[in-house]
Scaffold this motif. Structure first.
Motif, PDB file in Angstrom:
ATOM      1  N   MET A 290       0.852  -1.192   0.000  1.00  0.00           N
ATOM      2  CA  MET A 290       0.000   0.000   0.000  1.00  0.00           C
ATOM      3  C   MET A 290       0.886   1.239   0.000  1.00  0.00           C
ATOM      4  SD  MET A 290      -1.080  -0.409   4.025  1.00  0.00           S
ATOM      5  CE  MET A 290      -1.610   1.274   4.328  1.00  0.00           C
ATOM      6  N   ASP A 291       0.306   2.392  -0.300  1.00  0.00           N
ATOM      7  CA  ASP A 291       1.062   3.610  -0.065  1.00  0.00           C
ATOM      8  C   ASP A 291       1.283   3.716   1.438  1.00  0.00           C
ATOM      9  OD1 ASP A 291       1.523   5.124  -2.559  1.00  0.00           O
ATOM     10  OD2 ASP A 291      -0.662   4.980  -2.751  1.00  0.00           O
TER      11      ASP A 291
ATOM     12  N   ASN B  16       0.408   4.053  -5.018  1.00  0.00           N
ATOM     13  CA  ASN B  16       1.156   2.893  -4.535  1.00  0.00           C
ATOM     14  C   ASN B  16       2.627   2.948  -4.953  1.00  0.00           C
ATOM     15  OD1 ASN B  16      -0.611   0.271  -3.291  1.00  0.00           O
ATOM     16  ND2 ASN B  16       1.623   0.167  -3.259  1.00  0.00           N
ATOM     17  N   LEU B  17       3.080   4.155  -5.276  1.00  0.00           N
ATOM     18  CA  LEU B  17       4.507   4.317  -5.575  1.00  0.00           C
ATOM     19  C   LEU B  17       5.291   4.503  -4.288  1.00  0.00           C
ATOM     20  CD1 LEU B  17       4.202   6.766  -8.617  1.00  0.00           C
ATOM     21  CD2 LEU B  17       4.782   4.323  -8.663  1.00  0.00           C
ATOM     22  N   ASN B  18       4.585   4.921  -3.225  1.00  0.00           N
ATOM     23  CA  ASN B  18       5.272   5.202  -1.974  1.00  0.00           C
ATOM     24  C   ASN B  18       5.062   4.085  -0.953  1.00  0.00           C
ATOM     25  OD1 ASN B  18       6.863   6.670  -0.214  1.00  0.00           O
ATOM     26  ND2 ASN B  18       5.103   7.718   0.688  1.00  0.00           N
ATOM     27  N   ALA B  19       5.520   2.882  -1.345  1.00  0.00           N
ATOM     28  CA  ALA B  19       5.450   1.741  -0.427  1.00  0.00           C
ATOM     29  C   ALA B  19       6.878   1.340  -0.093  1.00  0.00           C
ATOM     30  CB  ALA B  19       4.719   0.580  -1.075  1.00  0.00           C
TER      31      ALA B  19
ATOM     32  N   GLY C 231      -3.523   3.663  -5.785  1.00  0.00           N
ATOM     33  CA  GLY C 231      -3.361   3.388  -4.352  1.00  0.00           C
ATOM     34  C   GLY C 231      -4.407   4.128  -3.553  1.00  0.00           C
ATOM     35  N   SER C 232      -4.385   4.012  -2.281  1.00  0.00           N
ATOM     36  CA  SER C 232      -3.315   3.368  -1.555  1.00  0.00           C
ATOM     37  C   SER C 232      -3.473   1.855  -1.440  1.00  0.00           C
ATOM     38  CB  SER C 232      -3.238   3.957  -0.144  1.00  0.00           C
ATOM     39  OG  SER C 232      -4.425   3.686   0.567  1.00  0.00           O
ATOM     40  N   SER C 233      -4.651   1.312  -1.800  1.00  0.00           N
ATOM     41  CA  SER C 233      -4.836  -0.143  -1.651  1.00  0.00           C
ATOM     42  C   SER C 233      -4.386  -0.875  -2.911  1.00  0.00           C
ATOM     43  CB  SER C 233      -6.300  -0.461  -1.362  1.00  0.00           C
ATOM     44  OG  SER C 233      -6.808   0.352  -0.333  1.00  0.00           O
ATOM     45  N   GLY C 234      -3.242  -0.488  -3.459  1.00  0.00           N
ATOM     46  CA  GLY C 234      -2.816  -1.004  -4.760  1.00  0.00           C
ATOM     47  C   GLY C 234      -2.526  -2.486  -4.777  1.00  0.00           C
TER      48      GLY C 234
END
Lengths: 474, 472
Positions: free
Chosen positions: B106-107, B115-118, B135-138
């Motif tokens: 997730m983020d 979802n790039l910031n996981a 995301g955030s539930s990517g």
């Protein structure tokens, strides 16, 4: 120059609940460290607060006892700051909508009654306890989340004695109301005192200092008295009082600087999103009001007006709620109010003190003490016998059984006593002569002999009466 | 993959999904933690096979506390955090017979839409791995879209279920605020956070909702409203249903293919007897959505995450004293994007700023919700494209920047979070072989209508059970 002292007090009081303010974790004192905690008390990620209904009830009782206006819409706020004793990183409190406001209590100082106004009572949660050693710090989270009320007074007190009376009155009241066990020495009631002085007649406040965490009523007074003299000296020497937080040092009986206050901390208060405002049911509030435990002032009035006790006796009884509760139980079974109060205050307390026992251990059955008192009044036992009986009563024995077992039954049959009187008089011619000659002392000696002859069982009053009648006949 | 694909052989289902999720990891990078399912399989096999989720493998977003299983919320600061308790909804899933298979990426702490910031890196879109999952539930969206699990839990604070559902081509639903307990969900912003889920069809969403919903005494904001049997009451008859098309969104979309797909769906719904009308809300008001959302969300977030200090759990960075430990742990434990949000949130809560930022945002939120609720007074449902584009490439993703083009279209779904109204995204077609979706929002606690309309749309789109990995 004459100065006037201005004092305001903030009291934190732990509520007597089984569980915590916002979690089902058990409230405790003296348990093994970190044994009374759950994920909420530890501020684990994802936890949400639930609300302790009993804590709300106790806070309402405190508001009712102190004549506060009650806000039926319960709201909570977050107070944000980082500290290791604050697991969530914020404290849930009632910044914007305290449950009670604009109350007052009355205190007695030097036989005068004075009203002290309360600014507010609000609910919040306690922090964890910290222990610092030279090498590490330890945290006990048992206390974290314990329900508290904070009671904030207006700056209405003018002396250490008034402040002490205020704390004492509140302490007694909250204890009577079952709100808290109010043990200052154990920290379940904590006192922060704000003190300032100003030239007499001035209507602006001087710079105040705050003395934190006073742990007894006598320290409240001592700390204030010292602080006032310290501030006076500063001002008279042309110096100024700095706004600072101080603590009371028991050893030196002085106040010691903890930290200077430089600007106030921004706690970034905002409404707690996880607790919707709760509208308290009017009927529930009313039922709490209706069933409010008797307040000490009400009890004192009852003792004096209905039971005919002196002001001193009444005050002595109510000063100790457990004693007073016990007394109330005793007088359910006897109407000898005065005698009962003596036995409770003097004899019972003596046993408790001597044997280091407390009321919690069910010292004695109130009904038994009442029965014993009734037996004294009916003349079934003498006061002297009663002392012996009492020794057994505080061991849990029924006085009737004690009297029977010890064969103590008082001799109250006039015919039996007459026989004894006759026997004593027959062998004491000289005493009769002395009596006729006006020597009253002779009577005492004769009664003594009658008692001795009866092995102490003769009813002294009756024996005396029959003796006088017989003396007159001779 | 749908629930009905999972036959009564629990071990077979679970082992298949376990294998498929492992296989998908290289392609999607959707999983943070794989859970060895053996113990759960044995537990479930002892249970009643008529349970609603008997033997169904589920993916759990990594912000749900799972007892004994690492829960990181894709943040470095929680990289070693093993919860001592289960989130209420996790408990409910297990009681319904489900098997928790993976914790999904997730983020970080739910903060983000890409979802790039996981902490474990970006999640790839199953239909085109060069694109984002959203995301955030990517991670949850990607796994369901790939067809390796039939359903996954997510959370939605801005559009964190409904946007990735659109990008990945699955059904993503967040019901009414208070419908599903939030207890045990690592929060982002408490007043906006919703628990929801992804499925491949509306029918499965209806079943999931029944299982997850209901009052929980551990969450004071959860509702006492009774939980109906949504699945058995599913009814795709649209006669007389009034649907509002949010014109502010639709008129701004530049990709004609997306607009055409949407309009085709509108025509089909009309043919089914629905009354579909265009509605335009005050554009200037809708332009406040993003700033109002950011102020409230960041303010609540910075307080919510004050417990992450490295002292009692999580990654601790040493220091000379307590303050240093906290500062070092938080500095290293959070990404700069998250720290930035804390600074913004904190700023809007400063006593001198509260009136012009935090309290003002609360007031505008109220105005926004009132305006939205007026639309729903007239209509059963509000409808618009869930996203103005297909899933973008990482470098093109706007995230939460103030996109002039799509300030409203990229952010309107946050109306569902501010109002708490139930909202759902479902796939409606493909553009360049990438999914596009339509978002629906209904009145509070009217999830049945929401599911019914979605069911009708699904019948029209023919996209039930469509997955990137194909039917297996």
């Amino acid at each position: 120059m004459n100065f006037e002292t201005v004092i305001g007090i903030e009291i934190h009081c732990e509520l007597k609940t089984h569980t915590k303010m916002f979690s089902a974790g058990p409230s405790s004192f003296g348990e093994k460290p970190n044994s009374c905690v759950n994920e909420i008390d530890l501020g684990m990620p994802g936890c949400l607060p639930s609300l302790n209904r009993h804590a709300v009830e106790l806070a309402l009782r405190a508001c009712m006892g102190t004549h506060c206006e009650i806000d039926p819409l319960l709201k909570f706020d977050r107070k944000n700051y980082y500290y290791s004793d604050l697991p969530k990183g914020f404290q849930i409190t009632q910044q914007f909508h305290p449950i009670g406001k604009n109350g007052y209590i009355e205190i007695q100082v030097e036989n005068e009654t004075k009203k002290i106004r309360l600014n507010r009572i609000h609910m919040e949660e306690d922090t964890a306890k910290q222990f610092h050693t030279s090498t590490c710090s330890m945290i006990d989270f048992n206390r974290a989340g314990t329900p508290l009320i904070e009671i904030v007074s207006e700056p209405d007190m003018r002396s250490g004695a008034e402040a002490a009376a205020y704390v004492e009155e509140l302490k007694n009241m909250l204890f009577y109301l079952g709100v808290s066990d109010c043990k200052m020495e154990e920290g379940s009631m904590r006192c922060d005192v704000n003190v300032s002085i100003r030239p007499e007649g001035s209507d602006t406040f001087g710079t105040k200092t705050e003395i934190k965490n006073l742990n007894s009523i006598s320290n409240v007074q001592k700390a204030i008295d010292y602080e006032v003299s310290r501030q006076k000296e500063l001002l008279l020497n042309g110096q100024s009082v700095d706004q600072e937080t101080r603590r009371f040092d028991e050893a030196t009986k002085t106040t010691v600087l903890m930290r200077k206050k430089e600007g106030s901390v921004d706690y970034k208060f905002f409404p707690e999103p996880n607790i919707f405002p709760v509208l308290l049911d009017r009927a529930w509030i009313d039922s709490i009001q209706k069933n409010l435990p008797e307040l000490p002032a009400q009890r004192k009035e009852k003792y004096m007006e209905q039971y005919g006790l002196s002001e001193y006796d009444a005050s002595t009884l109510i000063a100790n709620k457990e004693l007073s509760d016990f007394y109330d139980e005793v007088v359910k079974h006897t109407s000898e109010y005065k005698l009962a109060s003596n036995w409770c205050m003097v004899e019972l307390m003596a046993v408790l003190n001597k044997e280091n026992r407390s009321f919690e251990e069910n010292v004695c059955v109130p009904e038994h003490l009442a029965e014993m008192i009734n037996m004294i009044v009916k003349g079934e036992i003498s006061s002297k016998q009663a002392k012996t009986v009492f020794e057994e009563v505080v061991k849990g024995k029924d006085p009737k059984k004690v009297v029977e077992e010890k064969g103590m039954k008082q001799l109250s049959d006039p015919n039996e006593i007459l026989k004894l009187v006759t026997q004593v008089l027959d062998s004491n011619e000289q005493a009769i002569v002395d009596f006729k000659n006006g020597k009253d002392r002779a009577v005492g000696a004769l009664v003594g002999q009658i008692m001795k002859l009866s092995k102490g069982q003769a009813n002294p009053k009756l024996a005396n009466q029959i003796l006088m009648e017989e003396l007159k006949k001779r | 993959m749908r629930f009905s694909d999972c036959k009564n052989d629990v071990r077979k289902n679970v082992e298949l999904c376990d294998k498929l999720t492992h296989l998908s990891q290289e392609k999607l990078n959707a999983v943070v933690t794989f859970i060895d399912p053996e113990e759960q399989i044995q537990e479930v096999e002892k249970k009643d096979s008529s349970l609603p989720l008997y033997g169904i493998p589920v993916a759990i977003k990594d912000n749900f506390n799972t007892k004994g299983i690492r829960t990181t919320a894709s943040s470095r600061i929680l990289d070693n955090y093993i919860p001592i308790y289960d989130a209420t909804v996790v408990k409910k899933l297990k009681e319904a017979g489900a098997v928790c298979l993976v914790k999904t990426s997730m983020d970080e702490l739910g903060m983000g839409g890409t979802n790039l910031n996981a902490y474990t890196g970006k999640v790839n879109n199953p239909y085109d791995v060069t694109r984002i999952s959203g995301g955030s539930s990517g991670g949850s969206a990607a796994l369901v879209a790939e067809g390796v699990v039939p359903c996954a839990l997510g959370t939605d604070t801005g559009d964190s279920i409904r946007k990735p559902a659109s990008y990945c081509g699955v059904v993503g639903m967040k019901p009414t605020y208070g419908r599903i307990s939030r207890y045990g969900v690592i929060p982002y912003a408490s007043s906006l956070d919703h628990v929801g889920f992804f499925t491949t069809c509306v029918e499965d969403a209806a079943r999931m909702l029944k299982v997850c919903a209901g009052r929980d005494d551990h969450d004071l904001t959860s509702s006492y409203e009774p939980v109906p049997d949504y699945e058995s009451q599913l009814n795709s008859d649209l006669h007389g249903k009034k649907i509002a098309v949010l014109e502010n969104v639709m008129s701004s979309i530049q990709d004609q293919r997306i607009v055409d797909n949407f309009n085709e769906m509108v025509e089909k719904l009309k043919k089914r007897g629905a009354i579909v009308e265009k509605v335009t809300m005050d554009e200037a008001l809708l332009q406040t959505l993003l700033p109002v959302y950011l102020i409230i969300a960041n303010a609540e977030a910075c307080a919510n995450h004050s417990n992450l200090d490295g002292v009692r759990f999580g990654m601790r960075e040493e220091g000379e004293n307590l303050e240093e430990i906290m500062i070092h742990s938080r500095t290293k434990g959070f990404s700069s994007a998250v720290r930035k949000r804390f600074v913004l949130g904190s700023y809007s809560l400063f006593v001198e700023n509260q009136d012009k930022l935090f309290r003002k945002a609360q007031k505008v939120r109220r105005v926004l919700v009132d305006a939205f609720s007026k639309v729903l007074d007239e209509y059963d449902c509000v409808m618009a494209s869930a996203a103005p584009t297909i899933a973008p490439h990482p470098e093109d993703s706007v995230g939460e920047k103030m996109s002039d083009t799509y300030l409203v279209a990229e952010n309107f779904m946050v109306l569902g979070n501010m109002s708490g109204y139930p909202s759902l995204t479902l796939p409606s077609g493909f553009v360049e072989n990438c999914p596009i979706g339509i978002n629906l929002t209904c009145k509070a606690f009217d999830e049945q209508t929401l599911l019914n309309i979605a069911k009708a749309m699904e019948e029209e789109s023919g996209l039930a059970n469509k997955t990137a990995g194909g039917a297996r």
